[in-house]
Scaffold this active site. Structure first.
Site, PDB file in Angstrom:
ATOM      1  N   ASP A 132       1.034  -1.064  -0.087  1.00 13.35           N
ATOM      2  CA  ASP A 132      -0.153  -0.083  -0.048  1.00 13.35           C
ATOM      3  C   ASP A 132       0.959   1.275   0.041  1.00 13.35           C
ATOM      4  OD1 ASP A 132       1.019   0.159   2.575  1.00 13.35           O
ATOM      5  OD2 ASP A 132      -0.789  -0.279   3.560  1.00 13.35           O
ATOM      6  N   ASP A 159      -8.308  -6.788   0.280  1.00 11.39           N
ATOM      7  CA  ASP A 159      -7.533  -7.478   1.188  1.00 11.39           C
ATOM      8  C   ASP A 159      -8.048  -7.048   2.340  1.00 11.39           C
ATOM      9  OD1 ASP A 159      -7.133  -4.452   0.965  1.00 11.39           O
ATOM     10  OD2 ASP A 159      -6.217  -4.809   2.840  1.00 11.39           O
ATOM     11  N   CYS A 210     -14.596 -27.957   6.240  1.00 15.83           N
ATOM     12  CA  CYS A 210     -13.421 -27.383   6.032  1.00 15.83           C
ATOM     13  C   CYS A 210     -12.257 -28.446   5.519  1.00 15.83           C
ATOM     14  CB  CYS A 210     -12.694 -26.407   6.991  1.00 15.83           C
ATOM     15  SG  CYS A 210     -11.066 -25.752   6.615  1.00 15.83           S
ATOM     16  N   CYS A 234      -9.047 -27.779   5.482  1.00 15.72           N
ATOM     17  CA  CYS A 234      -7.473 -27.310   5.955  1.00 15.72           C
ATOM     18  C   CYS A 234      -7.075 -28.418   6.706  1.00 15.72           C
ATOM     19  CB  CYS A 234      -7.657 -25.980   6.635  1.00 15.72           C
ATOM     20  SG  CYS A 234      -8.054 -25.957   8.279  1.00 15.72           S
ATOM     21  N   CYS A 243      -8.404 -28.391  10.541  1.00 15.42           N
ATOM     22  CA  CYS A 243      -9.601 -29.156  10.540  1.00 15.42           C
ATOM     23  C   CYS A 243      -9.322 -30.866  10.473  1.00 15.42           C
ATOM     24  CB  CYS A 243     -10.661 -28.671   9.637  1.00 15.42           C
ATOM     25  SG  CYS A 243     -11.152 -26.799  10.134  1.00 15.42           S
ATOM     26  N   HIS A 277      -6.449 -21.762   9.841  1.00 10.24           N
ATOM     27  CA  HIS A 277      -7.879 -22.202   9.526  1.00 10.24           C
ATOM     28  C   HIS A 277      -8.678 -21.079   8.790  1.00 10.24           C
ATOM     29  CE1 HIS A 277     -12.011 -23.347   8.999  1.00 10.24           C
ATOM     30  NE2 HIS A 277     -12.129 -22.319   9.903  1.00 10.24           N
TER      31      HIS A 277
END
Ligand SMILES: [Zn+2]
Length: 346
Positions: A60, A240, A278, A280, A283, A309
């Site tokens: 930024d 973002d 999920c 991931c 999980c 997660h």
């Protein structure tokens, strides 16, 4: 884009980000300028090499943090004078300086300095900020085009930022003025700062209707999981948000069923994963009861697992939205997501 404020996404290693499939992250110019300083990062080969991140990086302009974090701001057409929140030292951030710092950092996408104002803003204040934002964008563009080649030849894209607070005509005017500067991509700034979601969408829609669809359109600083599809439906390509990682550190987990506030006593014996749907690695392996224990005990691993997660959840939403675009049912996806989130924590 996960947010990596100080050249690191809090609580996540780059290995984890790669596993999560993050292709681009954001780093904050304000923080890196103050510490360790852009000359050092440039000397050590630029931000990619410094932080060992082979994916894309967006920096930024530093403006948002100057307007929100730093003390003693004095804004003139020249730039913003501010005091560091770290040691009180005084600095002047100009459009040229913001472009120069970002060229030195060497990210793939750099943002121009814009004037961020509080919302709701009176019209005269929004008009003044709009004039200044265009003036600064012109100076930033000129500086960038002249100096780009002298920073090691890494091709960098510089994006303009549309302002105009919550006034539709000012938003359109800002977009028109920036289009004349021919940026390779455009951002919509100064939204999702307290106004209702419908207003955010209305303003973003005014702008995306004017911006060229073949160039990236980036809505800055959004948003909640159930809102992302709305922005995409308006033509937004990039977003973002610190929310997935920040909420994770505050024991707030996002799931396909809504938010799970994992410190709640109801999870003490809960053997299910954070989100049964999920995929991931957290999980697959850990239970809600264990996560709750880690937070209660103040363990560092609580932030690490929760952040992992949540970032997976956000990136997975974007994957699902891409799929929904293919099948032409983004609106259906959005409605289902909002219904689940309106129902409250699972
Ligand atoms: Zn998960």
């Amino acid at each position: 884009m996960p947010v990596g404020t100080a050249a690191t996404v809090k609580a996540l290693t780059n290995e984890a980000l790669e596993e999560l499939g993050a292709s681009i992250i954001l780093a904050n110019t304000y923080h890196l300028y103050l510490r360790p300083g852009h000359p050092l990062i440039h000397k050590l080969g630029g931000l990619h090499k410094f932080m060992s991140w082979p994916g894309a990086i967006l920096t930024d302009s530093g403006g948002y943090q100057v307007f929100s974090l730093a003390a003693l701001r004095k804004i003139t057409d020249e730039g913003v004078t501010f005091r560091s929140h770290l040691d009180g030292s005084e600095h002047l951030l100009t459009p040229e300086k913001a472009a120069e710092i970002q060229l030195a950092l060497g990210a793939d996408i750099a943002m121009v300095l814009d004037e961020c104002i509080e919302t709701p803003a009176p019209r005269d204040k929004a008009e003044t900020a709009l004039v200044r934002t265009t003036l600064w964008a012109k100076r930033a563009r000129e500086f960038f085009l002249v100096n780009e080649a002298s920073f090691g030849g890494m091709r960098q894209w510089q994006f303009g930022i549309v302002q105009g607070a919550t006034f539709a005509d000012l938003r359109r005017e800002s977009a028109r003025q920036l289009l004349e500067l021919d940026f390779p991509g455009y951002a919509v700034g100064g939204l999702a700062v307290g106004e209702p979601h419908a207003m955010t969408c209305e303003m973003a829609g005014e702008v995306t209707a004017l911006l060229p669809p073949e160039r990236p359109r980036y809505l800055m600083g959004v948003g909640r999981p159930e809102q992302l599809a709305d922005y995409v439906a308006l033509g937004i390509d990039m977003m973002d948000c610190v929310l997935p990682t920040r909420a994770a550190r505050h024991a707030c987990l996002y799931t396909s069923e809504g938010r799970v506030l994992i410190k709640n006593a109801r999870y003490a014996e809960d053997q299910r994963p954070i989100d049964p749907r999920c995929e991931c690695s957290v999980c697959k392996r850990y239970t809600r009861a264990y996560l709750r224990h880690l937070f209660a005990a103040g363990e560092i691993s609580a932030a690490i697992l929760a952040s992992h997660h949540n970032v997976h959840f956000y990136l997975d939403i974007m994957r699902q939205i891409r799929e929904a675009i293919e099948f032409g049912n983004v609106a259906k996806f959005s409605a289902e997501m909002q219904a689940r989130y309106a129902a409250g924590p699972a």
